[in-house]
Scaffold this motif. Structure first.
Motif, short mmCIF file in Angstrom:
data_model
loop_
_atom_site.label_atom_id
_atom_site.label_comp_id
_atom_site.label_asym_id
_atom_site.label_seq_id
_atom_site.Cartn_x
_atom_site.Cartn_y
_atom_site.Cartn_z
N UNK A 133 0.81 -1.23 0.00
CA UNK A 133 0.00 0.00 0.00
C UNK A 133 0.84 1.28 0.00
N UNK A 134 1.97 1.25 0.72
CA UNK A 134 2.81 2.44 0.76
C UNK A 134 3.35 2.77 -0.63
N UNK A 135 3.83 1.76 -1.35
CA UNK A 135 4.36 2.01 -2.68
C UNK A 135 3.26 2.50 -3.63
N UNK A 136 2.05 2.00 -3.45
CA UNK A 136 0.92 2.50 -4.26
C UNK A 136 0.63 3.96 -3.92
N UNK A 137 0.75 4.29 -2.64
CA UNK A 137 0.53 5.67 -2.22
C UNK A 137 1.60 6.59 -2.80
N UNK A 138 2.83 6.10 -2.84
CA UNK A 138 3.92 6.89 -3.44
C UNK A 138 3.63 7.14 -4.91
N UNK A 139 3.25 6.08 -5.61
CA UNK A 139 2.96 6.22 -7.05
C UNK A 139 1.81 7.17 -7.28
N UNK A 140 0.80 7.11 -6.44
CA UNK A 140 -0.36 8.00 -6.55
C UNK A 140 0.07 9.45 -6.33
N UNK A 141 0.88 9.69 -5.31
CA UNK A 141 1.34 11.05 -5.01
C UNK A 141 2.14 11.62 -6.17
N UNK A 142 3.01 10.80 -6.75
CA UNK A 142 3.85 11.25 -7.87
C UNK A 142 2.97 11.58 -9.07
N UNK A 143 2.02 10.70 -9.40
CA UNK A 143 1.15 10.96 -10.56
C UNK A 143 0.27 12.18 -10.33
N UNK A 144 -0.21 12.36 -9.09
CA UNK A 144 -1.07 13.49 -8.75
C UNK A 144 -0.31 14.80 -8.91
N UNK A 145 0.91 14.87 -8.35
CA UNK A 145 1.71 16.09 -8.44
C UNK A 145 2.16 16.35 -9.87
N UNK A 146 2.46 15.29 -10.59
CA UNK A 146 2.87 15.43 -11.99
C UNK A 146 1.72 16.03 -12.81
N UNK A 147 0.50 15.59 -12.55
CA UNK A 147 -0.67 16.12 -13.25
C UNK A 147 -0.92 17.58 -12.87
N UNK A 148 -0.71 17.91 -11.60
CA UNK A 148 -0.85 19.31 -11.16
C UNK A 148 0.19 20.20 -11.82
N UNK A 149 1.41 19.69 -11.93
CA UNK A 149 2.47 20.44 -12.59
C UNK A 149 2.12 20.71 -14.05
N UNK A 150 1.63 19.68 -14.74
CA UNK A 150 1.25 19.84 -16.14
C UNK A 150 0.15 20.89 -16.31
N UNK A 151 -0.80 20.90 -15.40
CA UNK A 151 -1.88 21.90 -15.45
C UNK A 151 -1.33 23.31 -15.24
N UNK A 152 -0.38 23.45 -14.31
CA UNK A 152 0.19 24.77 -14.02
C UNK A 152 0.91 25.34 -15.23
N UNK A 153 1.48 24.48 -16.06
CA UNK A 153 2.20 24.93 -17.24
C UNK A 153 1.34 24.87 -18.51
N UNK A 154 0.05 24.54 -18.36
CA UNK A 154 -0.86 24.54 -19.49
C UNK A 154 -0.67 23.39 -20.45
N UNK A 155 -0.10 22.28 -19.95
CA UNK A 155 0.12 21.13 -20.82
C UNK A 155 -0.74 19.93 -20.44
N UNK A 156 -1.68 20.12 -19.53
CA UNK A 156 -2.54 19.02 -19.12
C UNK A 156 -3.73 19.54 -18.33
N UNK A 157 -4.76 18.69 -18.16
CA UNK A 157 -5.98 19.12 -17.48
C UNK A 157 -5.93 19.03 -15.96
N UNK A 158 -4.86 18.45 -15.41
CA UNK A 158 -4.80 18.24 -13.97
C UNK A 158 -5.21 16.83 -13.61
N UNK A 159 -5.21 16.49 -12.32
CA UNK A 159 -5.56 15.13 -11.88
C UNK A 159 -6.98 14.76 -12.30
N UNK A 160 -7.15 13.53 -12.74
CA UNK A 160 -8.47 13.04 -13.12
C UNK A 160 -9.32 12.81 -11.88
N UNK A 161 -10.61 12.61 -12.08
CA UNK A 161 -11.52 12.38 -10.95
C UNK A 161 -11.13 11.13 -10.18
#
Length: 608
Positions: free
Chosen positions: A303-331
């Motif tokens: 579960x911890x490694x899944x949480x790490x992967x989730x955090x990384x994907x979530x922040x990566x999606x937020x970063x993409x949204x901040x730079x206008x290259x993505x919609x942000x984290x999905x629902x």
């Protein structure tokens, strides 16, 4: 992009010095909580602006009574503690110049700094430091006074100044200008004898005020919460010193922690509960690895490694949204993230006191994935870059657009330029005045106000800087291949079992590495696998451990071409330490010293 300029937000005041803020704040808001300090029972107590002003004024009077005058240089050799900040501002009040010395410095290092800076008085923490100075005192005829913090230095000096009137102190304070020298900070000396960087009051005021204004989400807080930080960085280092100045000028509650280790630091973080921290990547790595080990012990590594992967994907999606290259984290990702926030991320934040939502990191590079994890776990780490010569940060990631894996863009009022050979040059009001007593080194570093850093880097299309290595650390193999060791070393260090890595190969047929182990991580690793504890000599021969380290090396080699890759490595029984002269006080590798100390091991890497 070859150059990026950021318009200024703040400038050094046309008059005055660093100590003025202490007196101004006490006059404007005397009951404001300026600092926190531990009492004799280990409980945190508040220090108001008026209290701190009174202590600074009383100590400044005592310093004058003890013969310290405007322009005199006074050394402080201590760990990070309340009394250091008190002495800093008292000395700045009377126009004296502070020479910080790492408490772990050798007698010869101490001698050189005291001699070169012509120090007339010194403040040390305890008897061991006093004895260090005593061994070289016969070569320091200019050193007249020595005070010991643990021996009651504050009370002793304060008592000496009871007959000095306030106006005498203020007359000295009014004579301080932004151009006055505030401190002489010696470089860590990775490539030779330390050089004294002359830093003015104006350098510090520009740097601190810029950081507080631009990184307002870090240095401010919610209305019902006083912004605060626990300073555990060495005050002998420019990063820690900048934090000290910025918090006092920015009216942020400041507390001190003298021990930079998890055993002492974590309890104080949880008791003091800062709203932000400023640290080096090592601290964030320790927090992350401790959380991972706990999860493994509790049988929750999956579960911890899944949480790490989730955090990384979530922040990566937020970063993409901040730079206008993505919609942000999905629902679905937001829902998954919410679940892990309660189960995992909140516990990571609790380890830092529970209230930290922002942090700043400098001193060395932070792995992009680690930065993404903390952002996804609710703590945004703004990575920056700077030198002693730039009064700490010259670049940092902006709050609204953080690009993880880079050291950000030029801070307001600063320009970053990439020279033809890839060297990073800096220009701004934070650039130091030069090296003390060393015009040749000053001329080599400063070119019409531009600072040639000695670091290699690149700017992306948005002006974000990535540091790729040091000019003097580039390795050239016997086949003529140039290799920057830094990115290889950092990737090997990403493995939780690895403490340190140094890449070698200058004038050799290929690249190789020496690796040291993290003792806590290794002990945990052995326990999880049912292995008995081993001696260091047994550990370096354990085939399973070698396989783990080989995985780290293979991961590092994916970053470079085959000619630049690490062909072989050796695990060492003991870590490189400052005590043995292999690390600087800021924990940087002394490459030549390490290669000399481990000459036999290096030779063995190249035997056919």
């Amino acid at each position: 992009m070859r150059e990026f300029t950021h318009p200024p937000m703040a400038s050094a005041p046309p008059v005055g010095g660093l100590a003025d803020a202490v007196f101004d704040h006490a006059l404007e808001d005397p009951s404001h909580i300026a600092l926190g300090r531990k009492d004799s029972q280990g409980q945190w107590r508040d220090v108001t602006s008026a209290d701190f002003r009174d202590e600074v004024l009383a100590l400044a009077k005592g310093l004058l009574a003890e013969g310290i005058r405007f322009g005199d240089r006074v050394a402080i050799m201590s760990r990070t503690r309340y009394e250091w900040t008190l002495f800093d501002f008292a000395l700045w009040t009377i126009g004296a110049q502070v020479v910080p010395i790492y408490p772990t410095s050798s007698a010869e290092q101490v001698f050189w700094m005291l001699y070169d800076a012509e120090v007339s008085a010194a403040v040390v923490e305890h008897e061991d430091h006093a004895m260090t100075i005593a061994t070289v005192i016969n070569r320091l005829p200019q050193l007249r006074r020595l005070w010991q913090l643990d021996g009651g230095a504050v009370a002793e000096v304060t008592a000496a100044g009871r007959q000095v009137d306030d106006e005498t102190v203020h007359r000295h304070r009014r004579a301080v200008t932004p151009d006055s020298t505030a401190t002489i900070i010696y470089t860590s000396g990775t490539t030779g004898r330390p050089k004294g960087c002359v830093i003015s009051h104006g350098n510090f005021m520009f740097e601190a005020d810029t950081m507080v204004a631009r990184w307002e989400p870090v240095f401010s807080s919610k209305r019902d919460r006083v912004p605060s930080t626990l300073l555990f960085l060495p005050l002998a280092h420019v990063f820690g010193r900048m934090v000290e100045v910025a918090t006092i000028r920015g009216r942020v509650k400041l507390a001190h922690q003298p021990q930079l280790n998890a055993t002492a630091l974590i309890p104080d973080l949880q008791a003091f509960r800062p709203t932000f921290i400023l640290a080096v990547p090592y601290i964030f790595e320790k927090v992350f690895n401790a959380a991972r080990r706990k999860a493994e012990k509790d049988g929750k590594s999956g579960p911890f490694e899944k949480a790490v992967e989730c955090a990384v994907r979530y922040a990566d999606a937020q970063e993409a949204k901040a730079f206008g290259t993505g919609p942000g984290p999905s629902a679905s990702l937001r829902m998954q993230h919410s679940v892990f926030d309660k189960l995992v991320y909140s516990k990571v934040r609790d380890a830092m006191g529970g209230r930290v939502r922002h942090a700043m990191s400098g001193g060395s590079g932070m792995d992009r994935r680690l930065g993404l994890f903390f952002a996804g776990a609710g703590v945004t780490v703004y990575e920056g870059y700077g030198l002693t010569e730039s009064t700490a940060a010259a670049t940092a990631n902006p709050p609204e657009q953080t690009r993880y894996g880079t050291v950000g863009r030029a801070i307001p009022g600063t320009t970053v330029h990439i020279a033809d050979d890839g060297e990073v040059w800096l220009y701004g009001s934070n650039v130091f005045q030069g090296y003390l007593n060393d015009p040749k080194a000053t001329d080599a570093a400063l070119h019409d106000g531009w600072l040639a850093t000695g670091d290699l880097g690149s700017l992306d299309e948005d002006g974000y800087l990535t540091i790729t290595g040091r000019k003097k650390e580039i390795l050239v193999t016997s086949g003529g291949k140039s290799v920057a060791p830094q990115q290889l070393e950092e990737r090997v260090r990403d493995h939780p079992l690895v403490a340190q890595c140094i890449v070698v190969g200058n004038d050799r047929p290929y690249i190789a590495a020496l690796v040291t182990l993290d003792s806590e991580a290794v002990e945990h690793w052995l326990g999880m696998r049912g292995k008995a504890l081993m001696t260091p000599a047994e550990l370096v021969r354990d085939p399973d451990l070698e396989t783990e380290v080989r995985r780290a090396v293979v991961a590092a080699n994916t970053l470079v071409s085959q000619a630049e890759s690490i062909r072989t490595f050796r695990i060492l029984a003991h870590q490189f330490s400052e005590e043995h002269g292999l690390l600087t006080p800021s924990l940087k590798l002394k490459r030549k010293a390490i290669e000399t100390a481990y000459a036999a091991e290096v030779e063995a890497l190249y035997r056919s």
